[in-house]
Design a protein around this motif. Sequence first.
Motif, short mmCIF file in Angstrom:
data_model
loop_
_atom_site.label_atom_id
_atom_site.label_comp_id
_atom_site.label_asym_id
_atom_site.label_seq_id
_atom_site.Cartn_x
_atom_site.Cartn_y
_atom_site.Cartn_z
N PHE A 1 11.58 13.92 26.69
CA PHE A 1 11.19 13.57 28.07
C PHE A 1 10.98 15.00 29.07
O PHE A 1 10.08 15.18 29.65
CB PHE A 1 12.32 12.72 28.76
N MET A 2 11.94 15.73 28.64
CA MET A 2 11.98 17.07 29.42
C MET A 2 10.65 17.93 29.13
O MET A 2 9.87 18.25 30.02
CB MET A 2 13.29 17.97 29.13
N LEU A 3 10.29 17.84 27.93
CA LEU A 3 9.08 18.61 27.43
C LEU A 3 7.86 17.91 27.84
O LEU A 3 6.79 18.60 28.38
CB LEU A 3 8.91 18.86 26.02
N SER A 4 7.86 16.53 28.17
CA SER A 4 6.68 15.88 28.29
C SER A 4 6.29 16.01 29.87
O SER A 4 5.26 16.08 30.45
CB SER A 4 6.67 14.53 27.95
N LYS A 5 7.38 16.09 30.80
CA LYS A 5 7.28 16.51 32.09
C LYS A 5 7.22 17.98 32.40
O LYS A 5 6.77 18.21 33.67
CB LYS A 5 8.81 16.01 32.85
N THR A 6 7.61 18.80 31.61
CA THR A 6 7.62 20.34 31.93
C THR A 6 6.31 20.91 31.42
O THR A 6 6.14 22.14 31.67
CB THR A 6 8.94 21.04 31.59
N PHE A 7 5.69 20.38 30.45
CA PHE A 7 4.43 20.89 29.83
C PHE A 7 3.48 21.51 30.64
O PHE A 7 2.99 22.55 30.59
CB PHE A 7 3.96 19.94 28.76
N ASN A 8 2.87 20.54 31.65
CA ASN A 8 2.05 21.16 32.75
C ASN A 8 2.66 22.34 33.73
O ASN A 8 1.85 23.08 33.73
CB ASN A 8 1.45 19.98 33.39
N PRO A 9 3.75 22.14 34.28
CA PRO A 9 4.59 23.05 34.93
C PRO A 9 4.56 24.33 34.15
O PRO A 9 4.28 25.39 34.69
CB PRO A 9 5.81 22.71 35.17
N LEU A 10 4.85 24.28 32.68
CA LEU A 10 4.89 25.46 32.06
C LEU A 10 3.74 26.18 31.83
O LEU A 10 3.61 27.35 31.85
CB LEU A 10 5.24 25.08 30.53
N ARG A 11 2.34 25.49 31.67
CA ARG A 11 1.23 25.78 31.41
C ARG A 11 0.77 26.52 32.82
O ARG A 11 0.11 27.64 32.85
CB ARG A 11 0.26 24.73 31.10
N ASN A 12 1.08 25.76 33.79
CA ASN A 12 0.81 26.44 35.08
C ASN A 12 1.54 27.86 35.32
O ASN A 12 1.21 28.97 35.96
CB ASN A 12 1.05 25.53 36.40
N GLY A 13 2.87 27.85 35.13
CA GLY A 13 3.89 29.12 35.24
C GLY A 13 3.37 30.37 34.07
O GLY A 13 3.37 31.43 34.72
N LEU A 14 3.38 30.03 33.03
CA LEU A 14 3.47 30.89 32.01
C LEU A 14 1.97 30.98 31.39
O LEU A 14 1.48 31.94 30.76
CB LEU A 14 3.98 30.41 30.78
#
Length: 466
Positions: A403-416
Amino acid sequence: MGKLPYYFPHQNQYVAALAASYGVLTIGMVFGWSAPAGPRILEDGEGNVDLSDDQFSWTIAFMPVGGAIAAIPCGLMMKSEGRKNTILFFVLPLLLGWVLLTWAQAVAMMYLGRLLQGFAAGAYSMSVPIYIGEIADQRIRGTVGSFFQLMLNLGMLMSFSISVAVNVFQLNIISGFIVLLFGPIFMLMPETPPCLLKRGHKTKAVETLKWLRGPKCDAFSEIELLQTQQDALLSQPKKSLKKTLFTPETLSALFAMIGLVTFLQMSGINAVLFYATDIFMNASDSLNHEVATIIVGVMQVFGTLLAAFTVDRVGRRWLLMISAVIMCASHIVLGVYFHLLNTNPAQVENLEWLPVLALSIFVTLFSIGFGPVPWIMIGEVFAIDVKDLASSLATFTSYALSFMLSKTFNPLRNGLGEAGTFWLFGGFCLLGAVFVFLFVPETKGKTFDQIQTRLASSRMYYRAEK
């Protein structure tokens, strides 16, 4: 449990393991649904509900939320109702989930549908490996244990492939129909002998073991030995939950299993699969995104077939370490590609095949090692009195991280950026290899007592290897 002509060794064990794993195929279609459905719902307007990108990401994320919620109750249910009845029960929420997704009139119905599907996914992730581990002879335990990941990957491939020829509504209908077939098939299979014995059905346990092992096995002696072991557990002073869990062997097993499912998720596998089509769209405009996604699905199935033939020959530890190191290399290559794409696109004009190759290698090696092996080992390393609860904790950890990774994948891509995100996943894969080397025991070809002795040892496992 019908009578089948006995043509080859372990035949009925393979039949029962495949029947149980059919349930996992239906879960694979749940996992695979979001990659082809996402672009069609968001960009082509298919379905009855207009979703924003954030609402669709929540639709994806509610599935692992359901898996995490179901983990602990499923452990209790397996203890009270048995393995077989638990597996059959979760056909209902899975089917209802497809009904809600198919005829959703509001976003909340899609969320609820995915949540119900997640209940079944979490339940099957722990109950099917335990069921298979309890029916299988130790000589084929790894091979039939790999059916879990094989059928999960086959279900995803089916979802990817079927979606090329049908719309989202039709994909949902087909997926629900496949779930309907599972219940009647699995009803013909037996309960596991240890579970029958624990519930006082000794004669039935002997009959079941004869059916599973074949007409020449000494089922009565094996059941007597199992009865002795269970009686020894029952005759011990009643332990509190804390004392049961905090024995050296259980703590070591729990640490190893939670570590494995943590690195399984932190490898980025579910984030990559949920957003596979989206990743290929970002990688190149000229790629056939649907075909690229299908290729990745085919490589997953190919990797799991390799695992089925090697897990009882090569061993669990070697497969895990090889898997982690090559997954790390694949992430590094993906990161380099996206870095060059963002800084100087001309450098990768003729390398549009590279992300497909890198992701295919990644999912193949995941399917050989970190995909099937942790779930095989869950059925091997825990004593019967703690297996249900310990498996619940490992499953909860896996789905909470998913759950954590499915919700943070797009924010991670936007940030990193795409490159930084894949490099981060690569770092976790490398840490996973080190963790396996230090803390995960080899269980290939070992009896339960041998595994428990190694888990109780204070030495690091790599030093204890012969």
